[in-house]
Design a protein around this motif. Structure first.
Motif, PDB file in Angstrom:
ATOM      1  N   LEU A 110       0.818  -1.214   0.000  1.00  0.00           N
ATOM      2  CA  LEU A 110       0.000   0.000   0.000  1.00  0.00           C
ATOM      3  C   LEU A 110       0.851   1.264   0.000  1.00  0.00           C
ATOM      4  CD1 LEU A 110      -2.835  -1.006   2.495  1.00  0.00           C
ATOM      5  CD2 LEU A 110      -2.967  -0.867   0.004  1.00  0.00           C
ATOM      6  N   GLU A 111       1.965   1.232   0.707  1.00  0.00           N
ATOM      7  CA  GLU A 111       2.833   2.409   0.739  1.00  0.00           C
ATOM      8  C   GLU A 111       3.403   2.698  -0.642  1.00  0.00           C
ATOM      9  OE1 GLU A 111       6.928   4.001   2.936  1.00  0.00           O
ATOM     10  OE2 GLU A 111       5.908   2.198   3.658  1.00  0.00           O
ATOM     11  N   ALA A 112       3.840   1.655  -1.350  1.00  0.00           N
ATOM     12  CA  ALA A 112       4.387   1.840  -2.699  1.00  0.00           C
ATOM     13  C   ALA A 112       3.306   2.338  -3.653  1.00  0.00           C
ATOM     14  CB  ALA A 112       4.987   0.528  -3.203  1.00  0.00           C
ATOM     15  N   ALA A 113       2.084   1.815  -3.495  1.00  0.00           N
ATOM     16  CA  ALA A 113       0.986   2.231  -4.372  1.00  0.00           C
ATOM     17  C   ALA A 113       0.638   3.702  -4.157  1.00  0.00           C
ATOM     18  CB  ALA A 113      -0.234   1.349  -4.137  1.00  0.00           C
ATOM     19  N   ARG A 114       0.535   4.123  -2.893  1.00  0.00           N
ATOM     20  CA  ARG A 114       0.206   5.524  -2.614  1.00  0.00           C
ATOM     21  C   ARG A 114       1.324   6.438  -3.100  1.00  0.00           C
ATOM     22  NH1 ARG A 114      -3.536   2.643  -0.994  1.00  0.00           N
ATOM     23  NH2 ARG A 114      -3.692   2.598  -3.258  1.00  0.00           N
ATOM     24  N   SER A 115       2.567   6.006  -2.926  1.00  0.00           N
ATOM     25  CA  SER A 115       3.702   6.801  -3.381  1.00  0.00           C
ATOM     26  C   SER A 115       3.676   6.968  -4.889  1.00  0.00           C
ATOM     27  CB  SER A 115       5.011   6.129  -2.944  1.00  0.00           C
ATOM     28  OG  SER A 115       6.130   6.829  -3.430  1.00  0.00           O
ATOM     29  N   LEU A 116       3.313   5.899  -5.596  1.00  0.00           N
ATOM     30  CA  LEU A 116       3.236   5.975  -7.053  1.00  0.00           C
ATOM     31  C   LEU A 116       2.114   6.911  -7.493  1.00  0.00           C
ATOM     32  CD1 LEU A 116       4.180   4.956  -9.817  1.00  0.00           C
ATOM     33  CD2 LEU A 116       2.579   3.052  -9.576  1.00  0.00           C
ATOM     34  N   GLU A 117       0.989   6.843  -6.835  1.00  0.00           N
ATOM     35  CA  GLU A 117      -0.119   7.749  -7.167  1.00  0.00           C
ATOM     36  C   GLU A 117       0.295   9.209  -6.986  1.00  0.00           C
ATOM     37  OE1 GLU A 117      -3.052   6.308  -4.493  1.00  0.00           O
ATOM     38  OE2 GLU A 117      -3.794   4.745  -5.861  1.00  0.00           O
ATOM     39  N   ARG A 118       0.997   9.476  -5.897  1.00  0.00           N
ATOM     40  CA  ARG A 118       1.456  10.860  -5.653  1.00  0.00           C
ATOM     41  C   ARG A 118       2.457  11.295  -6.709  1.00  0.00           C
ATOM     42  NH1 ARG A 118       1.452   8.902  -0.216  1.00  0.00           N
ATOM     43  NH2 ARG A 118       3.709   8.536  -0.328  1.00  0.00           N
ATOM     44  N   LEU A 119       3.330  10.391  -7.116  1.00  0.00           N
ATOM     45  CA  LEU A 119       4.340  10.740  -8.121  1.00  0.00           C
ATOM     46  C   LEU A 119       3.683  11.056  -9.460  1.00  0.00           C
ATOM     47  CD1 LEU A 119       7.294  11.000  -9.012  1.00  0.00           C
ATOM     48  CD2 LEU A 119       7.278   8.534  -9.473  1.00  0.00           C
ATOM     49  N   VAL A 120       2.729  10.242  -9.866  1.00  0.00           N
ATOM     50  CA  VAL A 120       2.034  10.486 -11.133  1.00  0.00           C
ATOM     51  C   VAL A 120       1.375  11.862 -11.103  1.00  0.00           C
ATOM     52  CG1 VAL A 120       0.080   9.764 -12.572  1.00  0.00           C
ATOM     53  CG2 VAL A 120       1.666   8.050 -11.659  1.00  0.00           C
ATOM     54  N   ALA A 121       0.752  12.199  -9.973  1.00  0.00           N
ATOM     55  CA  ALA A 121       0.090  13.505  -9.855  1.00  0.00           C
ATOM     56  C   ALA A 121       1.106  14.642  -9.874  1.00  0.00           C
ATOM     57  CB  ALA A 121      -0.736  13.550  -8.574  1.00  0.00           C
ATOM     58  N   SER A 122       2.207  14.479  -9.139  1.00  0.00           N
ATOM     59  CA  SER A 122       3.186  15.562  -9.048  1.00  0.00           C
ATOM     60  C   SER A 122       3.893  15.819 -10.375  1.00  0.00           C
ATOM     61  CB  SER A 122       4.221  15.250  -7.964  1.00  0.00           C
ATOM     62  OG  SER A 122       5.039  14.147  -8.342  1.00  0.00           O
ATOM     63  N   GLU A 123       3.994  14.783 -11.203  1.00  0.00           N
ATOM     64  CA  GLU A 123       4.610  14.936 -12.528  1.00  0.00           C
ATOM     65  C   GLU A 123       3.610  15.453 -13.558  1.00  0.00           C
ATOM     66  OE1 GLU A 123       7.726  14.675 -13.304  1.00  0.00           O
ATOM     67  OE2 GLU A 123       8.524  13.792 -11.457  1.00  0.00           O
ATOM     68  N   GLY A 124       2.371  15.637 -13.148  1.00  0.00           N
ATOM     69  CA  GLY A 124       1.349  16.138 -14.059  1.00  0.00           C
ATOM     70  C   GLY A 124       0.955  15.140 -15.131  1.00  0.00           C
ATOM     71  N   LEU A 125       1.013  13.851 -14.796  1.00  0.00           N
ATOM     72  CA  LEU A 125       0.754  12.800 -15.787  1.00  0.00           C
ATOM     73  C   LEU A 125      -0.524  12.019 -15.490  1.00  0.00           C
ATOM     74  CD1 LEU A 125       4.411  11.423 -16.168  1.00  0.00           C
ATOM     75  CD2 LEU A 125       3.185  12.965 -17.725  1.00  0.00           C
ATOM     76  N   GLY A 126      -1.389  12.596 -14.677  1.00  0.00           N
ATOM     77  CA  GLY A 126      -2.621  11.903 -14.316  1.00  0.00           C
ATOM     78  C   GLY A 126      -3.504  11.570 -15.499  1.00  0.00           C
ATOM     79  N   ASP A 127      -3.430  12.372 -16.567  1.00  0.00           N
ATOM     80  CA  ASP A 127      -4.247  12.112 -17.757  1.00  0.00           C
ATOM     81  C   ASP A 127      -3.534  11.210 -18.756  1.00  0.00           C
ATOM     82  OD1 ASP A 127      -2.319  13.997 -18.349  1.00  0.00           O
ATOM     83  OD2 ASP A 127      -3.579  15.091 -19.774  1.00  0.00           O
ATOM     84  N   ARG A 128      -2.288  10.824 -18.445  1.00  0.00           N
ATOM     85  CA  ARG A 128      -1.503   9.990 -19.359  1.00  0.00           C
ATOM     86  C   ARG A 128      -1.250   8.587 -18.809  1.00  0.00           C
ATOM     87  NH1 ARG A 128       1.737  13.832 -22.237  1.00  0.00           N
ATOM     88  NH2 ARG A 128       2.405  12.171 -23.657  1.00  0.00           N
ATOM     89  N   ILE A 129      -1.273   8.460 -17.471  1.00  0.00           N
ATOM     90  CA  ILE A 129      -0.939   7.194 -16.820  1.00  0.00           C
ATOM     91  C   ILE A 129      -2.144   6.693 -16.033  1.00  0.00           C
ATOM     92  CG2 ILE A 129       0.541   6.043 -15.126  1.00  0.00           C
ATOM     93  CD1 ILE A 129       2.754   7.983 -15.849  1.00  0.00           C
ATOM     94  N   SER A 130      -2.534   5.461 -16.314  1.00  0.00           N
ATOM     95  CA  SER A 130      -3.679   4.838 -15.647  1.00  0.00           C
ATOM     96  C   SER A 130      -3.197   3.681 -14.777  1.00  0.00           C
ATOM     97  CB  SER A 130      -4.674   4.315 -16.686  1.00  0.00           C
ATOM     98  OG  SER A 130      -5.686   3.529 -16.079  1.00  0.00           O
ATOM     99  N   LEU A 131      -3.585   3.696 -13.500  1.00  0.00           N
ATOM    100  CA  LEU A 131      -3.282   2.589 -12.601  1.00  0.00           C
ATOM    101  C   LEU A 131      -4.516   1.697 -12.549  1.00  0.00           C
ATOM    102  CD1 LEU A 131      -1.502   4.516  -9.679  1.00  0.00           C
ATOM    103  CD2 LEU A 131      -0.519   3.569 -11.765  1.00  0.00           C
ATOM    104  N   ALA A 132      -4.467   0.604 -13.291  1.00  0.00           N
ATOM    105  CA  ALA A 132      -5.652  -0.236 -13.480  1.00  0.00           C
ATOM    106  C   ALA A 132      -5.895  -1.190 -12.332  1.00  0.00           C
ATOM    107  CB  ALA A 132      -5.513  -1.028 -14.787  1.00  0.00           C
ATOM    108  N   GLY A 133      -4.896  -1.389 -11.460  1.00  0.00           N
ATOM    109  CA  GLY A 133      -5.040  -2.378 -10.399  1.00  0.00           C
ATOM    110  C   GLY A 133      -4.961  -3.790 -10.966  1.00  0.00           C
ATOM    111  N   ALA A 134      -5.310  -4.754 -10.139  1.00  0.00           N
ATOM    112  CA  ALA A 134      -5.299  -6.149 -10.588  1.00  0.00           C
ATOM    113  C   ALA A 134      -6.411  -6.358 -11.612  1.00  0.00           C
ATOM    114  CB  ALA A 134      -5.501  -7.084  -9.398  1.00  0.00           C
ATOM    115  N   VAL A 135      -6.116  -7.072 -12.682  1.00  0.00           N
ATOM    116  CA  VAL A 135      -7.102  -7.314 -13.738  1.00  0.00           C
ATOM    117  C   VAL A 135      -7.190  -8.811 -14.007  1.00  0.00           C
ATOM    118  CG1 VAL A 135      -6.715  -5.063 -14.795  1.00  0.00           C
ATOM    119  CG2 VAL A 135      -5.421  -7.034 -15.606  1.00  0.00           C
ATOM    120  N   GLY A 136      -8.356  -9.245 -14.453  1.00  0.00           N
ATOM    121  CA  GLY A 136      -8.549 -10.642 -14.798  1.00  0.00           C
ATOM    122  C   GLY A 136      -7.956 -10.980 -16.153  1.00  0.00           C
TER     123      GLY A 136
END
Length: 281
Positions: free
Chosen positions: A210-236
């Protein structure tokens, strides 16, 4: 037929390469004259609580005489030597990659895992490694006798060639979010390519660390890439097939791979690769 208790920690239906390997073993072993029985271990491995170690000891010590214990390395390498020594059944260890080589763990825990895995492997009659690179690592760094190691690579099923997208270029990264996958390195690299037209989907559990996931979410936002990078989570499987089909490039910044199943899967689909060279990758 040979009776085998396949000890696997956590949910074997989890969408990761290691668990996919385990599921395939259970499916194919009967064709080789082996009767496998899934033996479930607590999901806290490789960092088990004392209570989970007690539970594991009761499970392993209750195995029927003559049954071979096939122990998944996610748990086996974290077992105390004294516990393994109490097991009366023949032990075969399945090692995807050494636990102590995982990134993102503290120096003390790293040392503990390296020591416990070396001690546990010393008690195994045979060791199965999922790549030649892992086999060589076990022999060179853990003292496992080469003649006791067998290599059984995962392989891939025949699949349809991916069609890709092209515009914008679809990048795909696969694997649970953890420090070892180095998604932070990938995001920072891609931030320098912002003028280009690309999109990245990261498909992998956000719950493993969870710590790595939250850190990655913050990094994507801080780099201004929220509209370019999608974190899909676990997928079937179906959703993953669809992601592969529209992918133009599979990207992997992983610091270490015991085999690199997603790389083989991408190649089977004709998807181009941009990858680091950690471990067997």
């Amino acid at each position: 037929m040979l009776e085998v208790a396949f000890a696997v920690p956590g949910d074997i239906e989890s969408p990761t390469g290691g668990y996919a390997y385990a599921r395939k073993l259970l499916e194919l072993l009967p064709d080789q004259g082996v009767t496998p029985r899934l033996t479930e271990l607590p999901g806290s491995f490789p960092h088990p609580t004392a209570a989970d170690l007690d539970c594991t000891a009761r499970t392993l010590l209750a195995l029927p005489p003559g049954t071979v214990l096939l122990a998944d390395g996610l748990a086996y390498g974290a077992l105390p030597r004294d516990l393994v020594a109490m097991v009366q059944n023949p032990v075969v260890a399945l090692v995807h990659h050494p636990l102590g080589l995982e990134s993102g763990i503290g120096a003390r825990r790293k040392a503990e895992l390296l020591a416990s895995e070396a001690a546990a492997l010393d008690l195994a009659r045979r060791v199965i490694a999922t790549s030649g690179a892992t086999a060589r690592c076990l022999a060179a760094e853990f003292g496992v006798r080469p003649e006791t190691i067998a290599v059984a690579e995962p392989g891939v099923e025949p699949v349809v060639r991916a069609r890709g997208t092209g515009n914008p270029v679809q990048l795909l990264a696969i694997g649970a979010v953890s420090p070892r996958k180095a998604y932070d390195v990938l995001v920072k690299a891609l931030s320098g390519l912002a003028p280009l037209d690309w999109r990245l989907t990261i498909a992998g559990s956000l719950e493993r660390d969870l710590e790595a996931a939250r850190s990655l979410e913050r990094l994507v936002a801080s780099e201004g890439l929220g509209d370019r990078i999608s974190l899909a989570g676990a997928v079937g499987d179906g959703a993953l097939d669809a992601l592969y089909d529209r992918a133009d490039i599979l990207v992997s910044a992983s610091l270490f791979e015991g085999y690199g199943m997603v790389l083989a899967e991408a190649m089977a689909r004709g998807v181009a690769l941009v990858a680091s060279t950690g471990g067997a990758a």
